[in-house]
Write an enzyme that holds these catalytic residues in place. Structure first.
Site, PDB file in Angstrom:
ATOM      1  N   ASP A 236       0.829  -1.200   0.000  1.00  9.88           N
ATOM      2  CA  ASP A 236       0.000   0.000   0.000  1.00  9.88           C
ATOM      3  C   ASP A 236       0.865   1.253   0.000  1.00  9.88           C
ATOM      4  OD1 ASP A 236      -2.406  -1.283  -0.064  1.00  9.88           O
ATOM      5  OD2 ASP A 236      -2.788  -1.172   2.085  1.00  9.88           O
ATOM      6  N   LYS A 258      -3.603   2.816  -2.522  1.00 10.91           N
ATOM      7  CA  LYS A 258      -4.961   3.347  -2.468  1.00 10.91           C
ATOM      8  C   LYS A 258      -4.850   4.812  -2.054  1.00 10.91           C
ATOM      9  CE  LYS A 258      -7.668  -0.775  -1.499  1.00 10.91           C
ATOM     10  NZ  LYS A 258      -8.656  -0.529  -2.533  1.00 10.91           N
ATOM     11  N   MET A 373      -8.281   8.967   8.494  1.00 12.88           N
ATOM     12  CA  MET A 373      -8.759   9.277   7.132  1.00 12.88           C
ATOM     13  C   MET A 373      -9.854  10.345   7.155  1.00 12.88           C
ATOM     14  SD  MET A 373      -8.911   5.400   5.561  1.00 12.88           S
ATOM     15  CE  MET A 373      -9.989   4.805   6.877  1.00 12.88           C
TER      16      MET A 373
END
Length: 443
Positions: A236, A258, A373
């Site tokens: 990632d 991502k 996030m």
């Protein structure tokens, strides 16, 4: 007789280094250059998502085209990270004319400099050259790393590749702890060679490994040990780049970045990569930032592997939900201040029909709220918490790129933190902390 290379430690801080190519090799090599403080110029028509994220964050400069001789103006070093021999030769020819050392990923015999196998322990860096044999260099490097780990008091037990471990626990797969970092005696390594010494097909497997919050030394010993035996690494964006720099040259690196609100691989495609490589006999490490099961979709990947009959090992990682506040001097719990902490995802706005978070209930809690996030939706999140009763004067903080050399910490209040973060140009990855613990250790 071939002359031995002369070892040097290059001090690249503030000096121009040109990297030609934007693929997997560049993805592996650029983090170490940035860690050295180099002024990196990346020349490539296209980039991997991980490299593009570094460009967007202002960590390096990108020229979106093919190499031109003037790209080496002012350069101290050039890294050729392309697999086209003719194009690579043209770059190294220009470097030779200008007396600039050149590393070649495609042909080490044509290079004027080699990239060693490296292991790092705090201020100590050990670089190993294996006489042009990267396998030999990696084997010696891994042995040195294990010796250093023993000196540091951590688990440095050597292991042997290919030996099965005891049965796994909740995953129902094969626990691969105890398999090796060193290559097997017959050299049968790599994702393209799925057969063992006995001629039978080697059983593939998958390990979901948490890489920790950003500092490469915060990966667990077991996680690192599995990386050393991997044939394929699916990584990632939030994975510490220096871990990728330590992979064997023959390891297939799949960039499964991502990037928030940018290009990404569909989760189904990632699942299929894990399954396909394992069924082909490869040892696959799915390397994920933080912990695989904390908003990392590790559960989805485990289910996909289980459905295909692929054994899986889960290696927990240090989650940024606790590590980021700690790195900023904020304990998520503190006696007399907070007896609880709640971790939520803020990737969806509070008014999104898809959101599963009860923001109204969170507003009534007295403990610490950690939001992952949530930077993009921070204004909406803070407004919702205040609207449901949380005081706008509640201490709040944002920790960007925690535990890394580029960590930034902003302290504010719930009512002002969104505007302050915007004014400070904070960017993901960032962790938001809300609660009195933000000021608990303030002196």
């Amino acid at each position: 007789m071939t002359a031995n290379p002369y070892p040097l430690g290059l001090r690249l801080h503030g000096r121009r280094v040109v990297v030609v190519g934007g693929g997997a090799v560049a993805t592996r090599r650029v983090p170490a250059l940035l860690d050295a403080g180099a002024d990196v110029l990346l020349v490539a028509p296209e980039l991997t998502p991980a490299l593009r994220a570094r460009v967007d964050a202002g960590r390096l400069h990108w020229v979106p085209r093919r190499f031109q001789p003037e790209d080496l103006d002012g350069a101290w070093l050039v890294q050729v990270a392309i697999d086209d021999p003719m194009a690579a030769a043209s770059v190294s020819a220009v470097a030779a004319e200008r007396r600039i050392f050149c590393v070649r990923a495609d042909d080490r015999t044509a290079a004027t400099a080699w990239t060693p196998a490296v292991t790092r322990h705090g201020p100590v860096t050990v670089a190993v050259l294996g006489g042009g044999d990267p396998r030999r260099a990696m084997t010696v490097r891994d042995a040195i790393r294990e010796l250093l780990a023993v000196r540091l008091g951590t688990d440095g037990i050597a292991s042997t590749r290919g030996q099965p471990g005891p049965p796994a626990g909740a995953t129902g797969g094969t626990d691969v702890v105890g398999t090796a970092g060193a290559d097997s005696a017959d050299g049968a390594t790599g994702a393209t060679d799925a057969h063992g010494a006995g001629g039978g097909r080697r059983a593939g497997r998958v390990a979901l490994v948490g890489a920790g919050p950003g500092d490469p030394e915060l990966i667990t010993v077991k996680g690192w040990r599995l990386l050393t035996e991997a044939d394929v690494v699916v990584a990632d964006r939030l994975v510490p780049g220096l871990l990728l720099d330590e992979l064997r040259p023959d390891v297939e690196l799949v960039d499964a970045s991502k990037i928030p609100y940018g290009p990404s691989r569909a989760q189904e495609e990632i699942n299929q990569i894990l399954v396909d490589r394992a069924l082909a006999g490869a040892v696959v490490v799915r390397l994920k930032g933080g912990d695989p099961y904390v908003f990392g979709r590790g559960g989805e990947e485990l289910l996909a592997c289980a459905a295909a009959g692929v054994p899986v090992t889960v290696v927990p990682g240090v989650t940024s939900s606790i590590a980021a506040p700690a790195a900023a001097g904020i304990p998520v719990t503190h006696r007399g201040v907070a007896h609880e902490f709640t971790v939520v995802s803020g990737h969806l706005a509070p008014d999104s029909p898809a959101s599963l978070v009860r923001w109204d209930a969170l507003a009534g809690l007295h403990g610490t709220l950690v939001i992952l996030m949530g930077l993009k939706n921070l204004a909406a999140i803070t407004a919702t918490l205040i609207a449901h009763g949380r005081s706008p004067q509640t201490p709040a903080a944002v920790v960007q790129e925690a535990t890394t050399g580029t960590q930034r910490v902003l302290r504010s209040t719930l009512g002002e933190v969104a505007a302050d973060a915007l004014a400070a140009d904070l960017r993901p990855p960032a962790v938001v902390v809300v609660g009195d613990v933000v000021d608990a250790l303030a002196v």
